[in-house]
Design a protein around this motif. Structure first.
Motif, PDB file in Angstrom:
ATOM      1  N   GLN A  22      -9.542   4.469  -6.524  1.00  0.00           N
ATOM      2  CA  GLN A  22      -8.959   4.950  -5.274  1.00  0.00           C
ATOM      3  C   GLN A  22      -7.483   4.563  -5.287  1.00  0.00           C
ATOM      4  O   GLN A  22      -7.147   3.383  -5.252  1.00  0.00           O
ATOM      5  CB  GLN A  22      -9.635   4.330  -4.051  1.00  0.00           C
ATOM      6  CG  GLN A  22      -8.989   4.778  -2.735  1.00  0.00           C
ATOM      7  CD  GLN A  22      -9.575   4.095  -1.509  1.00  0.00           C
ATOM      8  OE1 GLN A  22     -10.615   3.435  -1.591  1.00  0.00           O
ATOM      9  NE2 GLN A  22      -8.921   4.248  -0.364  1.00  0.00           N
ATOM     10  N   ILE A  23      -6.606   5.544  -5.369  1.00  0.00           N
ATOM     11  CA  ILE A  23      -5.173   5.273  -5.390  1.00  0.00           C
ATOM     12  C   ILE A  23      -4.680   5.065  -3.965  1.00  0.00           C
ATOM     13  O   ILE A  23      -4.903   5.910  -3.096  1.00  0.00           O
ATOM     14  CB  ILE A  23      -4.404   6.426  -6.061  1.00  0.00           C
ATOM     15  CG1 ILE A  23      -4.935   6.668  -7.487  1.00  0.00           C
ATOM     16  CG2 ILE A  23      -2.915   6.154  -6.063  1.00  0.00           C
ATOM     17  CD1 ILE A  23      -4.783   5.486  -8.409  1.00  0.00           C
ATOM     18  N   VAL A  24      -4.010   3.942  -3.726  1.00  0.00           N
ATOM     19  CA  VAL A  24      -3.613   3.621  -2.352  1.00  0.00           C
ATOM     20  C   VAL A  24      -2.110   3.448  -2.160  1.00  0.00           C
ATOM     21  O   VAL A  24      -1.602   3.648  -1.051  1.00  0.00           O
ATOM     22  CB  VAL A  24      -4.349   2.355  -1.843  1.00  0.00           C
ATOM     23  CG1 VAL A  24      -5.854   2.603  -1.786  1.00  0.00           C
ATOM     24  CG2 VAL A  24      -4.049   1.146  -2.722  1.00  0.00           C
ATOM     25  N   TYR A  31      -1.158   2.124  -7.696  1.00  0.00           N
ATOM     26  CA  TYR A  31      -2.029   0.957  -7.512  1.00  0.00           C
ATOM     27  C   TYR A  31      -3.304   1.393  -6.809  1.00  0.00           C
ATOM     28  O   TYR A  31      -3.273   2.209  -5.882  1.00  0.00           O
ATOM     29  CB  TYR A  31      -1.320  -0.128  -6.691  1.00  0.00           C
ATOM     30  CG  TYR A  31      -0.031  -0.594  -7.322  1.00  0.00           C
ATOM     31  CD1 TYR A  31      -0.003  -1.694  -8.177  1.00  0.00           C
ATOM     32  CD2 TYR A  31       1.165   0.090  -7.109  1.00  0.00           C
ATOM     33  CE1 TYR A  31       1.171  -2.112  -8.784  1.00  0.00           C
ATOM     34  CE2 TYR A  31       2.345  -0.314  -7.710  1.00  0.00           C
ATOM     35  CZ  TYR A  31       2.346  -1.407  -8.549  1.00  0.00           C
ATOM     36  OH  TYR A  31       3.514  -1.808  -9.150  1.00  0.00           O
ATOM     37  N   ASP A  32      -4.443   0.823  -7.265  1.00  0.00           N
ATOM     38  CA  ASP A  32      -5.705   1.186  -6.634  1.00  0.00           C
ATOM     39  C   ASP A  32      -6.083   0.202  -5.539  1.00  0.00           C
ATOM     40  O   ASP A  32      -5.325  -0.730  -5.222  1.00  0.00           O
ATOM     41  CB  ASP A  32      -6.822   1.344  -7.673  1.00  0.00           C
ATOM     42  CG  ASP A  32      -7.224   0.038  -8.356  1.00  0.00           C
ATOM     43  OD1 ASP A  32      -6.870  -1.058  -7.853  1.00  0.00           O
ATOM     44  OD2 ASP A  32      -7.899   0.105  -9.413  1.00  0.00           O
ATOM     45  N   GLU A  33      -7.260   0.412  -4.960  1.00  0.00           N
ATOM     46  CA  GLU A  33      -7.700  -0.389  -3.807  1.00  0.00           C
ATOM     47  C   GLU A  33      -7.929  -1.860  -4.171  1.00  0.00           C
ATOM     48  O   GLU A  33      -7.974  -2.721  -3.292  1.00  0.00           O
ATOM     49  CB  GLU A  33      -8.964   0.226  -3.207  1.00  0.00           C
ATOM     50  CG  GLU A  33     -10.287  -0.112  -3.889  1.00  0.00           C
ATOM     51  CD  GLU A  33     -10.519   0.626  -5.211  1.00  0.00           C
ATOM     52  OE1 GLU A  33     -11.611   0.454  -5.799  1.00  0.00           O
ATOM     53  OE2 GLU A  33      -9.622   1.386  -5.649  1.00  0.00           O
ATOM     54  N   LYS A  34      -8.032  -2.154  -5.456  1.00  0.00           N
ATOM     55  CA  LYS A  34      -8.207  -3.537  -5.902  1.00  0.00           C
ATOM     56  C   LYS A  34      -6.899  -4.185  -6.341  1.00  0.00           C
ATOM     57  O   LYS A  34      -6.897  -5.321  -6.790  1.00  0.00           O
ATOM     58  CB  LYS A  34      -9.223  -3.590  -7.044  1.00  0.00           C
ATOM     59  CG  LYS A  34     -10.618  -3.102  -6.641  1.00  0.00           C
ATOM     60  CD  LYS A  34     -11.564  -3.125  -7.821  1.00  0.00           C
ATOM     61  CE  LYS A  34     -12.950  -2.634  -7.430  1.00  0.00           C
ATOM     62  NZ  LYS A  34     -13.883  -2.606  -8.599  1.00  0.00           N
ATOM     63  N   GLY A  35      -5.807  -3.419  -6.248  1.00  0.00           N
ATOM     64  CA  GLY A  35      -4.507  -3.940  -6.640  1.00  0.00           C
ATOM     65  C   GLY A  35      -4.160  -3.735  -8.097  1.00  0.00           C
ATOM     66  O   GLY A  35      -3.106  -4.175  -8.557  1.00  0.00           O
TER      67      GLY A  35
END
Length: 440
Positions: free
Chosen positions: A32-34, A42-46
């Motif tokens: 999930q790109i945020v 960066y994704d939802e986990k950093g």
């Protein structure tokens, strides 16, 4: 306050519930790109990813570039929308800036919201100017998803409408497996000659991508586009250059058509002009523009926010020398990929492109397996923090189209990781080293 992300599975569940089934996504295990910053996502986990696809050549100036988003946010706080029936300055300032950058005598611009609309408008303009209905297009080209732009699209996977325009004549692109570029170009020109001899009096325009994007990043051989233009002029047929994907520095020129010493009659653009903000446009000469004289408008086309963003994009491209940067870094990327082709001849059939628009075709001799390997590569690269695209008529071409702000060190690191990912591929036993398309 920590943001709550529903995560990839939550997003996929909502897509399944609320989207049409035609909407798909990359990867077996997508992130999930945020957030984004320049060449990074960066994704939802950093986890950080270096972006080598740029939303299919959209964010040429980088994700959330402060020099551009600052101008966008400032305009949003002042005036978002009026439409073209009122006088605002950003839209005319952007048109003026484009006139300074467009090739030849192209200087009149009509603003819209997307690449599809830009090509639709360009095709309409050609009909209005010539009084003719028909079009010529290249096989495997992609020009949009409206009825008319889909009609001139040669890629079968994007020709969704079962009731497309009939007066569209497709000619082979100047590229084919098993023959030289010169032979492919001559075959294409012969087909063009035949269409013009039989239907030239009914043809309004030929639409062409100077470098085919979704068709596999196909660069025409030297002299081909000049020959095409000469032939069209004999019959009064216009040339539309679709620069939706190639424009604004992507290929090492402001517009890709400039590589080939040809000035089109109409040029369409979108994608990189807005760096993520929706905008599109088609431009032409004073003479041809005079034919589009019946009342017309685009409600959101060239709105103040999009126009200010476009100006900021052009300012940044020129100030930071992104066109020159694309050419310089493109040489580094091309050389690195060509070296990988030498050491992975069993997998890589060809490396092609210009600037920071490069395609790597996998297993041209068996494209079905090549497509499987392509998915394995982009999945493996994603796991290692690099996002790469894919395209081609068989979906077996790795697409390298990073933001033009990418750095030398990013390219070299990506190449090292790609070497490892390629080495880990499990090849079917029947694949022999050296089997594939002759590299050009």
């Amino acid at each position: 306050m920590t943001e709550h992300y529903i995560g990839p599975e939550g997003i996929k569940a909502k897509r399944a519930s609320y989207f049409y089934p035609c909407t798909q996504h990359f990867y077996q295990n997508p992130p999930q790109i945020v957030t984004g910053s320049m060449q990074h996502l960066y994704d939802e986990k950093g986890k950080e990813y270096t972006d080598f696809f740029a939303g299919v050549s959209v964010v040429a100036c980088g994700h959330c570039n402060p020099a551009i988003t600052g101008a966008t946010m400032s305009q949003i706080g002042k005036l978002q929308h009026t439409t073209t029936i009122y006088l605002t300055q950003p839209i005319v300032d952007l048109a003026e800036r484009l006139a300074e950058l467009l090739p030849g005598a192209l200087r009149r611009t009509f603003f819209v919201n997307s690449g599809t609309e830009a090509n639709e408008g360009a095709l309409l303009l050609a009909r209005m100017h010539t009084g003719r209905k028909g079009f010529i297009a290249l096989e495997q080209g992609l020009h949009g998803r409206s009825n008319l732009t889909m009609s001139v699209t040669g890629l079968s996977m994007w020709r969704t409408d079962p009731f497309l325009e009939e007066e569209v004549y497709f000619i082979p692109r100047p590229y084919r497996t098993g023959v030289t570029p010169e032979e492919a170009a001559q075959d294409s020109l012969k087909a063009l000659d035949k269409v013009l001899e039989e239907q030239g009096h009914t043809i309004a325009a030929l639409i062409i991508e100077p470098i085919q994007g979704n068709g596999g990043i196909i660069v025409p051989p030297e002299g081909y586009l000049q020959e095409v233009k000469t032939r069209l002029e004999r019959y009064g047929v216009l040339m539309i250059a679709d620069e939706i994907q190639t424009g604004f520095g992507r290929t090492g020129r402001m517009f890709a058509i400039e590589h080939f010493d040809v000035v089109p009659d109409i040029i369409s653009m979108a994608k990189a002009l807005g760096n993520g903000v929706p905008i599109g446009a088609f431009a032409t000469t004073d003479h041809i523009a005079a034919s589009l004289n019946r009342p017309s408008a685009s409600t959101f086309g060239g709105n103040p926010v999009s126009s200010v963003t476009g100006i900021a994009v052009l300012d940044y491209i020129c100030k930071e020398r992104l066109v020159e940067r694309s050419e310089e870094l493109g040489h580094i990327l091309m050389q690195g990929l060509e070296q990988l082709m030498i050491s992975h001849r069993a997998v890589i059939s060809e490396v092609r492109g210009k600037g920071l628009m490069i395609g790597v075709e996998l297993l041209a001799s068996n494209p079905d397996i090549g497509a499987i390997l392509t998915d394995q590569v982009i999945e493996g690269m994603k796991e290692q923090g690099f996002l790469i695209g894919k395209n081609g008529i068989d979906r077996n071409v790795l697409a390298f189209q990073p933001p033009l702000v990418i750095e030398d060190k990013d390219i070299r690191k990506m190449l090292r990781v790609l070497e490892v990912v390629l080495a880990r591929l499990e090849l079917p036993e029947e694949i022999e080293v050296g089997v594939g398309r002759d590299p050009r």
